[in-house]
Design a protein around this motif. Structure first.
Motif, mmCIF file in Angstrom:
data_model
loop_
_atom_site.group_PDB
_atom_site.id
_atom_site.type_symbol
_atom_site.label_atom_id
_atom_site.label_comp_id
_atom_site.label_asym_id
_atom_site.label_seq_id
_atom_site.Cartn_x
_atom_site.Cartn_y
_atom_site.Cartn_z
ATOM 1 N N ARG A 26 0.909 -1.199 0.157
ATOM 2 C CA ARG A 26 0.115 -0.091 0.028
ATOM 3 C C ARG A 26 0.837 1.431 0.214
ATOM 4 O O ARG A 26 0.107 2.394 -0.723
ATOM 5 C CB ARG A 26 -0.901 0.147 1.342
ATOM 6 C CG ARG A 26 -2.236 -1.142 1.046
ATOM 7 C CD ARG A 26 -3.109 -0.251 0.433
ATOM 8 N NE ARG A 26 -3.911 0.725 1.071
ATOM 9 C CZ ARG A 26 -3.952 2.057 0.619
ATOM 10 N NH1 ARG A 26 -2.910 2.466 -0.091
ATOM 11 N NH2 ARG A 26 -4.788 2.727 1.728
ATOM 12 N N LEU A 27 2.034 1.217 0.619
ATOM 13 C CA LEU A 27 2.904 2.248 0.745
ATOM 14 C C LEU A 27 4.016 2.338 -0.598
ATOM 15 O O LEU A 27 5.011 3.214 -0.358
ATOM 16 C CB LEU A 27 3.415 2.335 1.964
ATOM 17 C CG LEU A 27 2.600 2.743 3.101
ATOM 18 C CD1 LEU A 27 3.464 2.781 4.565
ATOM 19 C CD2 LEU A 27 1.781 3.885 2.818
ATOM 20 N N CYS A 31 -2.207 3.523 6.664
ATOM 21 C CA CYS A 31 -1.473 3.964 5.221
ATOM 22 C C CYS A 31 -1.723 5.200 4.947
ATOM 23 O O CYS A 31 -0.973 6.216 4.544
ATOM 24 C CB CYS A 31 -1.701 2.845 4.224
ATOM 25 S SG CYS A 31 -0.823 1.197 4.780
ATOM 26 N N TRP A 83 -0.458 7.726 7.095
ATOM 27 C CA TRP A 83 1.054 7.720 7.458
ATOM 28 C C TRP A 83 1.275 8.613 5.740
ATOM 29 O O TRP A 83 2.176 9.359 6.146
ATOM 30 C CB TRP A 83 1.466 6.417 7.024
ATOM 31 C CG TRP A 83 2.960 6.232 7.025
ATOM 32 C CD1 TRP A 83 3.801 5.938 6.317
ATOM 33 C CD2 TRP A 83 4.009 6.672 8.376
ATOM 34 N NE1 TRP A 83 5.004 6.053 6.574
ATOM 35 C CE2 TRP A 83 5.131 6.447 7.939
ATOM 36 C CE3 TRP A 83 3.793 6.861 9.519
ATOM 37 C CZ2 TRP A 83 6.252 6.275 8.842
ATOM 38 C CZ3 TRP A 83 4.862 6.986 10.597
ATOM 39 C CH2 TRP A 83 5.881 6.783 10.172
ATOM 40 N N GLN A 84 0.722 8.356 4.704
ATOM 41 C CA GLN A 84 1.063 9.313 3.633
ATOM 42 C C GLN A 84 0.647 10.621 3.670
ATOM 43 O O GLN A 84 1.629 11.649 3.280
ATOM 44 C CB GLN A 84 0.545 8.612 2.565
ATOM 45 C CG GLN A 84 0.965 7.037 2.156
ATOM 46 C CD GLN A 84 0.072 6.540 1.113
ATOM 47 O OE1 GLN A 84 -1.053 6.536 1.007
ATOM 48 N NE2 GLN A 84 0.898 5.950 0.048
#
Length: 336
Positions: A245-246, A321, A324-325
């Protein structure tokens, strides 16, 4: 209902305080850093400054509240025994004493399933399988803190303890961020065969459990409850899901359990000699956790708290995620 949430600048305490506000509860919050609580204050939370290590200040925090949700404490398993006792036991003693003196009706205590872990694989652990002699200082401090909480029952305090397993979602600063940094530095490897199953707890599900603990009837009181999503998954599948995902390289290297433990011991030794004793990137306890099966039986929470997980692990990982992004960012952490 008016509640006090301790540790509200942390991941779990902060997320629950926000959830409680959204549910219409009157929320008082305490944490070390007021600036970290501005978003909650703007939503109507009452900030009360004070040090949980000061018993008199804790009494002021607990004045005229119906219940306390005690989320403060050490989230790190690394540290000197006396530091962990201070963070997890002494602070809890102060909260219990303040609840009794201020006639608070109920205390919901955030505990840990670390008090079961003996370094071996376990599936479907039940609440009565607590170790008599926990295998590390962190687990020992969490077990003693729980004992302090349940000891207050005889003086009339209604108590419940929750033991959530690997909580994740937006705001998780610990579990996945550490793994992300290890992977970006090419130091992360699958320990053993990578098939070990573990439980996670979506933060939204833990919010449900905490709220249910505040509202539960008398039959639910005086008990500890395992909390998880109730659907164990292979740990490394979850880790690699986050990597995809990242848009990071997946973890594909394998390393033997014995070799990883040896490297972790060397890492611990170096950190013990380093000024300030920084936390190692990977400890022997971390290695055991990343290699062993470790799942919980949540049937007691289902029966007494009406707990039924609604948010899947994958939804919680998507939430993490995206957060986080958008905020903490891989690049900022990688630059350290």
């Amino acid at each position: 209902m008016k509640i006090l949430v301790t540790g509200a600048s942390g991941f779990i305490g902060g997320r629950f305080a926000q959830h409680a506000l959204e549910q219409g509860l009157s929320v008082r919050i305490n944490a070390r850093r007021e600036e970290a609580l501005q978003h909650l204050i703007l939503q109507g939370a009452e900030f009360v400054p004070g040090d949980l290590g000061d018993a008199e200040q804790v009494r002021v925090m607990c004045r005229e509240v119906d219940a306390v949700v005690h989320c403060a404490g050490s989230v790190s398993t690394w540290g000197r025994r006396q530091e962990l006792v201070q963070a997890n036991v002494q602070l809890t003693e102060n909260v219990v004493e303040a609840c009794l003196k201020q006639k608070v009706r109920r205390l919901v205590h955030l505990s840990s399933p670390s008090i079961y872990f003996d370094g071996r694989s376990h599936l479907g652990l039940k609440e009565d399988q607590v170790l008599k002699h926990p295998g590390n200082a962190y687990a020992a401090s969490k077990r003693l803190a729980e004992q302090k909480v349940f000891g207050a029952q005889e003086f009339g305090l209604q108590v419940i303890a929750l033991r959530p397993r690997l909580v994740t979602g937006a705001g998780d600063h610990r579990f996945f961020p550490r793994l992300l940094r290890l992977q970006r530095s090419k130091r992360l490897a699958i320990v053993g065969n990578g098939l070990n199953k573990v439980d996670f707890t979506s933060m939204a599900n833990l919010n449900q459990a905490l709220l249910s603990s505040l509202l539960a009837g008398s039959a639910a009181l005086g008990k500890a409850y395992n909390i998880s999503n109730g659907q164990p998954v292979p740990l490394w599948d979850a880790i690699n899901y986050v990597m995809r995902r990242l848009q990071l390289a997946q973890v594909t290297r394998y390393r033997g359990y014995g070799t990883t433990c040896m490297l972790a011991a060397l890492n611990e030794g170096a950190c013990l000699l380093w000024p300030g004793r920084p936390e190692p990137a990977l400890s022997r306890l971390d290695t055991r956790i990343m290699h062993k099966d470790f799942t919980l039986d949540i049937s007691r929470a289902r029966h007494y708290l009406g707990y039924e997980p609604q948010v899947s692990l994958w939804a919680a990982l998507d939430e993490f995620c995206a957060w986080w992004q958008a905020g903490p960012g891989i690049d900022r952490h990688a630059a350290r």
